[in-house]
Design a protein around this motif. Structure first.
Motif, PDB file in Angstrom:
ATOM      1  N   LEU A   1       0.948  -1.234  -0.063  1.00 34.30           N
ATOM      2  CA  LEU A   1       0.000   0.246   0.129  1.00 34.30           C
ATOM      3  C   LEU A   1       0.816   1.223   0.112  1.00 34.30           C
ATOM      4  O   LEU A   1       0.658   2.475  -0.529  1.00 34.30           O
ATOM      5  CB  LEU A   1      -0.934   0.126   1.374  1.00 34.30           C
ATOM      6  N   LEU A   2       2.026   1.152   0.711  1.00 34.95           N
ATOM      7  CA  LEU A   2       2.886   2.299   0.621  1.00 34.95           C
ATOM      8  C   LEU A   2       3.476   2.503  -0.733  1.00 34.95           C
ATOM      9  O   LEU A   2       3.463   3.663  -1.193  1.00 34.95           O
ATOM     10  CB  LEU A   2       4.216   1.977   1.491  1.00 34.95           C
ATOM     11  N   ASP A   3       4.057   1.329  -1.278  1.00 32.64           N
ATOM     12  CA  ASP A   3       4.269   1.639  -2.875  1.00 32.64           C
ATOM     13  C   ASP A   3       3.464   2.066  -3.776  1.00 32.64           C
ATOM     14  O   ASP A   3       3.769   2.656  -4.808  1.00 32.64           O
ATOM     15  CB  ASP A   3       4.924   0.105  -3.204  1.00 32.64           C
ATOM     16  N   LYS A   4       2.228   1.801  -3.363  1.00 34.79           N
ATOM     17  CA  LYS A   4       0.892   2.416  -4.329  1.00 34.79           C
ATOM     18  C   LYS A   4       0.565   3.807  -4.099  1.00 34.79           C
ATOM     19  O   LYS A   4      -0.357   4.372  -4.611  1.00 34.79           O
ATOM     20  CB  LYS A   4      -0.388   1.388  -4.057  1.00 34.79           C
ATOM     21  N   GLY A   5       1.108   4.504  -3.107  1.00 34.14           N
ATOM     22  CA  GLY A   5       0.986   5.789  -2.570  1.00 34.14           C
ATOM     23  C   GLY A   5      -0.130   6.101  -1.547  1.00 34.14           C
ATOM     24  O   GLY A   5      -0.628   7.374  -1.550  1.00 34.14           O
ATOM     25  N   TYR A   6      -0.444   5.118  -0.603  1.00 32.86           N
ATOM     26  CA  TYR A   6      -1.384   5.485   0.286  1.00 32.86           C
ATOM     27  C   TYR A   6      -0.950   5.714   1.528  1.00 32.86           C
ATOM     28  O   TYR A   6      -1.670   5.257   2.784  1.00 32.86           O
ATOM     29  CB  TYR A   6      -2.385   4.147   0.127  1.00 32.86           C
ATOM     30  N   PHE A   7       0.290   6.046   1.766  1.00 34.40           N
ATOM     31  CA  PHE A   7       0.690   6.307   3.003  1.00 34.40           C
ATOM     32  C   PHE A   7      -0.179   7.013   4.147  1.00 34.40           C
ATOM     33  O   PHE A   7      -0.214   6.810   5.142  1.00 34.40           O
ATOM     34  CB  PHE A   7       2.184   6.641   2.968  1.00 34.40           C
ATOM     35  N   ARG A   8      -0.451   8.256   3.312  1.00 36.80           N
ATOM     36  CA  ARG A   8      -1.144   9.191   4.294  1.00 36.80           C
ATOM     37  C   ARG A   8      -2.585   8.781   4.832  1.00 36.80           C
ATOM     38  O   ARG A   8      -2.862   8.681   6.024  1.00 36.80           O
ATOM     39  CB  ARG A   8      -1.490  10.604   3.357  1.00 36.80           C
ATOM     40  N   GLN A   9      -3.126   7.813   3.842  1.00 35.42           N
ATOM     41  CA  GLN A   9      -4.526   7.137   4.315  1.00 35.42           C
ATOM     42  C   GLN A   9      -4.044   6.341   5.531  1.00 35.42           C
ATOM     43  O   GLN A   9      -5.002   6.142   6.339  1.00 35.42           O
ATOM     44  CB  GLN A   9      -5.115   6.623   3.028  1.00 35.42           C
ATOM     45  N   MET A  10      -3.110   5.591   5.354  1.00 34.53           N
ATOM     46  CA  MET A  10      -2.775   4.487   6.406  1.00 34.53           C
ATOM     47  C   MET A  10      -2.463   5.279   7.819  1.00 34.53           C
ATOM     48  O   MET A  10      -2.785   4.847   8.767  1.00 34.53           O
ATOM     49  CB  MET A  10      -1.650   3.670   6.019  1.00 34.53           C
ATOM     50  N   LEU A  11      -1.711   6.469   7.604  1.00 31.77           N
ATOM     51  CA  LEU A  11      -1.292   7.066   8.836  1.00 31.77           C
ATOM     52  C   LEU A  11      -2.532   7.533   9.437  1.00 31.77           C
ATOM     53  O   LEU A  11      -2.542   7.618  10.866  1.00 31.77           O
ATOM     54  CB  LEU A  11      -0.373   8.106   8.477  1.00 31.77           C
ATOM     55  N   PHE A  12      -3.511   8.282   8.786  1.00 31.13           N
ATOM     56  CA  PHE A  12      -4.817   8.711   9.233  1.00 31.13           C
ATOM     57  C   PHE A  12      -5.781   7.784   9.845  1.00 31.13           C
ATOM     58  O   PHE A  12      -6.191   7.994  11.113  1.00 31.13           O
ATOM     59  CB  PHE A  12      -5.684   9.476   8.118  1.00 31.13           C
ATOM     60  N   LEU A  13      -5.877   6.366   9.251  1.00 32.31           N
ATOM     61  CA  LEU A  13      -6.536   5.224  10.096  1.00 32.31           C
ATOM     62  C   LEU A  13      -5.780   4.909  10.962  1.00 32.31           C
ATOM     63  O   LEU A  13      -6.449   4.528  12.159  1.00 32.31           O
ATOM     64  CB  LEU A  13      -6.554   4.188   8.783  1.00 32.31           C
ATOM     65  N   SER A  14      -4.413   4.751  11.231  1.00 26.11           N
ATOM     66  CA  SER A  14      -3.703   4.382  12.374  1.00 26.11           C
ATOM     67  C   SER A  14      -4.134   5.317  13.519  1.00 26.11           C
ATOM     68  O   SER A  14      -4.360   4.583  14.622  1.00 26.11           O
ATOM     69  CB  SER A  14      -2.331   4.200  12.126  1.00 26.11           C
ATOM     70  N   THR A  15      -3.977   6.613  13.307  1.00 25.60           N
ATOM     71  CA  THR A  15      -4.338   7.367  14.157  1.00 25.60           C
ATOM     72  C   THR A  15      -5.950   7.330  14.930  1.00 25.60           C
ATOM     73  O   THR A  15      -5.899   7.253  16.116  1.00 25.60           O
ATOM     74  CB  THR A  15      -4.307   8.993  13.805  1.00 25.60           C
TER      75      THR A  15
END
Length: 393
Positions: A52-66
């Motif tokens: 998912l990081l390689d696909k460019g979804y880092f910000r979405q993962m970080l927001f969901l993690s928070t």
């Protein structure tokens, strides 16, 4: 920091449960894990988070993690004494899911901003964990053993860490030129099997998981979790035992930064060259806990152990990154490798807990961890020899 909770649950909050049960439910029907579930998700979700990081979804993962962290932490504060399932759902599953979404990607994002000093940058990022462990073990120990109690301690910790995670959402980003285009995404997915066919990569993955014959186990885990309990059961003063984890985390803080300062000077495989002696010395230090019976012994061995554990934790990701053919596959390689660690994290705790027993016989679990760690170090050595041979060719 879970070592503080381990000790608190064992002696106060979950007094009806065994030591191994706190880490891994002995009743297969209720699956009452806490620490093991958290560790498993921390590493196991890398198989999802990396691609998912390689696909460019880092910000979405970080927001969901928070969001998951805030919900799980504040819900944990409501958990009742001896209500095992409540702590498992919130601390085991909830916090494990939150950390699993961002642990591996955080290192890869840091790496994507640097070229010449990449290993140092990743070491500094890793040092944040050591600093946090140093501060929070002292804070949580003192709060849990004061008039604040469990609920208020969790609320304070959740408020502080939640605020830091919200801040991270504004500070962290992937460089625009590092976002993978659609064609490269499909290529990355097709490369997962070829990754596993590369013998050096497979050996590093096994070494990361600390293989012992057919049993995979992260050898550094049981010792660092049980060190506070070890200090107390050895009859050492409680005032010192509360700081034993902080001593270890102080050592990891130095170990996460110092080797990375010079790793870049040793060429493209500098991280590999530095992690090798550190892994063998880590194994020896784990075995040195066999002779620890005093305050000075726990302090010295704990600090040295922390240094080499920090060396391993800060360099294992750069080692995986050094095996990548290009930057677009770093996230997938790290995610695949760490996911294997997650799948076997539930295995060592019941073994360590069973070896420890209700009478706290420390020889067997320490030998178990030390031998597993030594075997993993040998895997790293074999991988480095293969990489060197391929480079010469």
């Amino acid at each position: 920091t879970f070592g503080v909770y381990e000790d608190f649950y064992k002696r106060h909050y979950l007094i009806n449960e065994s030591s191994s049960n706190i880490r891994y439910g002995t009743n297969a029907d209720d699956c009452s894990w806490i620490g093991s579930a958290q560790w498993s998700l921390l590493f196991g979700l890398g198989i999802i988070a990396g691609p998912l990081l390689d696909k460019g979804y880092f910000r979405q993962m970080l927001f969901l993690s928070t969001l998951i962290y805030l919900l799980s932490s504040f819900t944990l504060a409501l958990a009742k004494e001896n209500q095992y399932y409540q702590i498992f759902l919130t601390q085991g599953l909830g916090l494990g899911l939150s950390t699993g979404l961002t642990w591996g990607p955080t290192f890869a994002v840091a790496a994507s901003h640097f070229v010449s000093h990449r290993v140092l940058a990743m070491g500094l990022v890793s040092a944040g964990s050591g600093l946090s462990g140093l501060v929070q073990t002292i804070m949580i120990n003192n709060f849990l053993n004061s008039s604040l109690g469990f609920r208020n301690t969790i609320l304070i910790s959740a408020g502080m860490n939640g605020g830091l995670m919200i801040l991270a959402n504004f500070l962290m980003s992937v460089p625009r030129n590092k976002v993978v285009v659609e064609g490269e995404r499909r290529k990355n997915l097709s490369m997962i099997i070829p990754f596993l066919k590369e013998l050096p990569y497979t050996l590093v993955t096994i070494g990361l998981s600390r293989i012992k014959t057919l049993l995979l186990t992260p050898g550094i885990q049981p010792t660092v979790v049980y060190i506070q309990l070890l200090s107390i059961t050895k009859g050492l003063p409680p005032t010192f035992s509360f700081y034993s984890l902080s001593i270890v985390n102080g050592g990891t803080l130095l170990g996460r930064v110092a080797p990375n300062l010079i790793a870049d000077r040793f060429g493209s495989y500098g991280a590999f060259n530095l992690i090798l002696p550190g892994n063998f010395l880590l194994s020896i230090t784990i075995l040195a806990f066999l002779g620890v019976n005093s305050v000075a012994g726990v302090a010295v061995v704990g600090a040295i152990y922390g240094f080499f554990a920090g060396n391993f934790m800060s360099l294992c990701t750069p080692v995986l990154a050094s095996l990548a053919k290009n930057s677009s596959e770093v996230g997938a390689r790290v995610g695949i490798s760490t996911s294997f660690v997650g799948t076997i994290c539930p295995i060592p705790p019941p073994i360590s807990g069973a070896l420890l027993g209700s009478n706290f016989h420390w020889t067997a679990p320490i030998l178990f961890s030390g031998i597993c760690s030594l075997t993993g170090a040998c895997c790293y050595l074999a991988a480095r020899l293969l990489v060197g041979r391929e480079a010469r060719r």
